[in-house]
Design a protein around this motif. Structure first.
Motif, PDB file in Angstrom:
ATOM      1  N   THR A   1       0.852  -1.189   0.000  1.00  0.00           N
ATOM      2  CA  THR A   1       0.000   0.000   0.000  1.00  0.00           C
ATOM      3  C   THR A   1       0.883   1.231   0.000  1.00  0.00           C
ATOM      4  O   THR A   1       1.814   1.329   0.793  1.00  0.00           O
ATOM      5  N   ILE A   2       0.583   2.167  -0.921  1.00  0.00           N
ATOM      6  CA  ILE A   2       1.330   3.407  -1.039  1.00  0.00           C
ATOM      7  C   ILE A   2       0.375   4.553  -0.755  1.00  0.00           C
ATOM      8  O   ILE A   2      -0.643   4.692  -1.436  1.00  0.00           O
ATOM      9  N   ILE A   3       0.693   5.362   0.250  1.00  0.00           N
ATOM     10  CA  ILE A   3      -0.090   6.547   0.573  1.00  0.00           C
ATOM     11  C   ILE A   3       0.817   7.742   0.322  1.00  0.00           C
ATOM     12  O   ILE A   3       1.914   7.825   0.862  1.00  0.00           O
ATOM     13  N   ALA A   4       0.353   8.666  -0.512  1.00  0.00           N
ATOM     14  CA  ALA A   4       1.135   9.851  -0.847  1.00  0.00           C
ATOM     15  C   ALA A   4       0.313  11.087  -0.499  1.00  0.00           C
ATOM     16  O   ALA A   4      -0.737  11.323  -1.091  1.00  0.00           O
ATOM     17  N   GLY A   5       0.779  11.845   0.473  1.00  0.00           N
ATOM     18  CA  GLY A   5       0.038  13.026   0.902  1.00  0.00           C
ATOM     19  C   GLY A   5      -1.261  12.618   1.575  1.00  0.00           C
ATOM     20  O   GLY A   5      -1.342  11.585   2.231  1.00  0.00           O
ATOM     21  N   THR A   6      -2.289  13.417   1.384  1.00  0.00           N
ATOM     22  CA  THR A   6      -3.573  13.132   2.026  1.00  0.00           C
ATOM     23  C   THR A   6      -4.620  12.607   1.059  1.00  0.00           C
ATOM     24  O   THR A   6      -5.677  12.164   1.485  1.00  0.00           O
ATOM     25  N   SER A   7      -4.351  12.643  -0.252  1.00  0.00           N
ATOM     26  CA  SER A   7      -5.415  12.271  -1.184  1.00  0.00           C
ATOM     27  C   SER A   7      -5.016  11.211  -2.206  1.00  0.00           C
ATOM     28  O   SER A   7      -5.807  10.890  -3.085  1.00  0.00           O
ATOM     29  N   GLN A   8      -3.797  10.674  -2.126  1.00  0.00           N
ATOM     30  CA  GLN A   8      -3.388   9.668  -3.097  1.00  0.00           C
ATOM     31  C   GLN A   8      -3.132   8.339  -2.394  1.00  0.00           C
ATOM     32  O   GLN A   8      -2.343   8.270  -1.471  1.00  0.00           O
ATOM     33  N   LEU A   9      -3.803   7.300  -2.864  1.00  0.00           N
ATOM     34  CA  LEU A   9      -3.716   5.987  -2.246  1.00  0.00           C
ATOM     35  C   LEU A   9      -3.818   4.922  -3.329  1.00  0.00           C
ATOM     36  O   LEU A   9      -4.687   4.988  -4.193  1.00  0.00           O
ATOM     37  N   THR A  10      -2.928   3.948  -3.292  1.00  0.00           N
ATOM     38  CA  THR A  10      -3.037   2.806  -4.197  1.00  0.00           C
ATOM     39  C   THR A  10      -2.487   1.574  -3.497  1.00  0.00           C
ATOM     40  O   THR A  10      -1.626   1.670  -2.632  1.00  0.00           O
ATOM     41  N   SER A  11      -3.018   0.413  -3.862  1.00  0.00           N
ATOM     42  CA  SER A  11      -2.571  -0.864  -3.317  1.00  0.00           C
ATOM     43  C   SER A  11      -2.307  -1.821  -4.459  1.00  0.00           C
ATOM     44  O   SER A  11      -3.025  -1.820  -5.456  1.00  0.00           O
ATOM     45  N   VAL A  12      -1.261  -2.637  -4.286  1.00  0.00           N
ATOM     46  CA  VAL A  12      -0.881  -3.609  -5.315  1.00  0.00           C
ATOM     47  C   VAL A  12      -0.641  -4.947  -4.634  1.00  0.00           C
ATOM     48  O   VAL A  12       0.125  -5.022  -3.676  1.00  0.00           O
ATOM     49  N   GLU A  13      -1.310  -5.979  -5.127  1.00  0.00           N
ATOM     50  CA  GLU A  13      -1.037  -7.325  -4.621  1.00  0.00           C
ATOM     51  C   GLU A  13       0.217  -7.832  -5.311  1.00  0.00           C
ATOM     52  O   GLU A  13       0.312  -7.801  -6.536  1.00  0.00           O
ATOM     53  N   ILE A  14       1.185  -8.287  -4.501  1.00  0.00           N
ATOM     54  CA  ILE A  14       2.446  -8.759  -5.068  1.00  0.00           C
ATOM     55  C   ILE A  14       2.658 -10.216  -4.678  1.00  0.00           C
ATOM     56  O   ILE A  14       2.134 -10.674  -3.668  1.00  0.00           O
ATOM     57  N   PRO A  15       3.436 -10.941  -5.478  1.00  0.00           N
ATOM     58  CA  PRO A  15       3.721 -12.330  -5.124  1.00  0.00           C
ATOM     59  C   PRO A  15       4.581 -12.406  -3.862  1.00  0.00           C
ATOM     60  O   PRO A  15       5.032 -11.384  -3.350  1.00  0.00           O
ATOM     61  N   THR A  16       4.831 -13.596  -3.379  1.00  0.00           N
ATOM     62  CA  THR A  16       5.637 -13.791  -2.172  1.00  0.00           C
ATOM     63  C   THR A  16       7.032 -13.216  -2.376  1.00  0.00           C
ATOM     64  O   THR A  16       7.704 -13.528  -3.360  1.00  0.00           O
ATOM     65  N   VAL A  17       7.430 -12.349  -1.440  1.00  0.00           N
ATOM     66  CA  VAL A  17       8.741 -11.704  -1.495  1.00  0.00           C
ATOM     67  C   VAL A  17       9.357 -11.694  -0.103  1.00  0.00           C
ATOM     68  O   VAL A  17       8.685 -11.963   0.887  1.00  0.00           O
ATOM     69  N   ASP A  18      10.641 -11.359  -0.049  1.00  0.00           N
ATOM     70  CA  ASP A  18      11.338 -11.169   1.213  1.00  0.00           C
ATOM     71  C   ASP A  18      11.110  -9.711   1.634  1.00  0.00           C
ATOM     72  O   ASP A  18      11.681  -8.794   1.041  1.00  0.00           O
TER      73      ASP A  18
END
Length: 138
Positions: free
Chosen positions: A95-112
């Motif tokens: 999940t990436i939150i940038a400032g107060t109004s930008q939000l996006t989430s990305v499902e990623i494969p298994t990682v370290d």
């Protein structure tokens, strides 16, 4: 359509090399202040801004690139200060939150998760993870 065509042509001219690919974009999500949103199915908790504004949020475009060894997520965040970018990895969702109004989430494969490296340059955030070493069975 004519306006979009002129804007694209102008963007290509300003870019310099017309054969060089580029992509910019985002999705705008409007929230109705009087209506609550009910998720279709319950999922793992994801960090979200405390109160959605009645003006809505912007969901930046995120692209994922995978190799046998790495997973890289690139997100367009033009004009955002590096200090206002917050990342979290919970249950395979970045999940990436940038400032107060930008939000996006990305499902990623298994990682370290401990291998995470990030770089923010020219309005593009890149987050890179190692997939980890395979376990060898003797």
């Amino acid at each position: 359509n004519e306006l979009m065509k002129r804007l694209m042509e102008q963007g290509l001219k300003e870019q310099g090399d017309q054969n060089r690919p580029f992509a910019y974009g985002f999705k705008i999500i409007l929230h109705d202040a009087g209506k609550t949103e009910t998720p279709a199915e319950e999922t793992a908790p994801v960090a979200e801004p405390a109160e959605p504004s009645s003006e809505g949020t912007i969901e930046p475009i995120a692209e994922m690139y995978t190799t046998d060894d790495d997973v890289t997520v690139a997100v367009d965040l033009p004009g955002v200060d590096k200090e206002n970018i917050h990342l979290s990895l919970i249950n395979g969702t970045l999940t990436i939150i940038a400032g107060t109004s930008q939000l996006t989430s990305v499902e990623i494969p298994t990682v370290d998760a401990d291998s995470m490296q990030s770089n923010y340059k020219h309005g593009v955030l890149e987050v890179k993870f190692s997939r980890g070493k395979p376990i060898r069975i003797d």
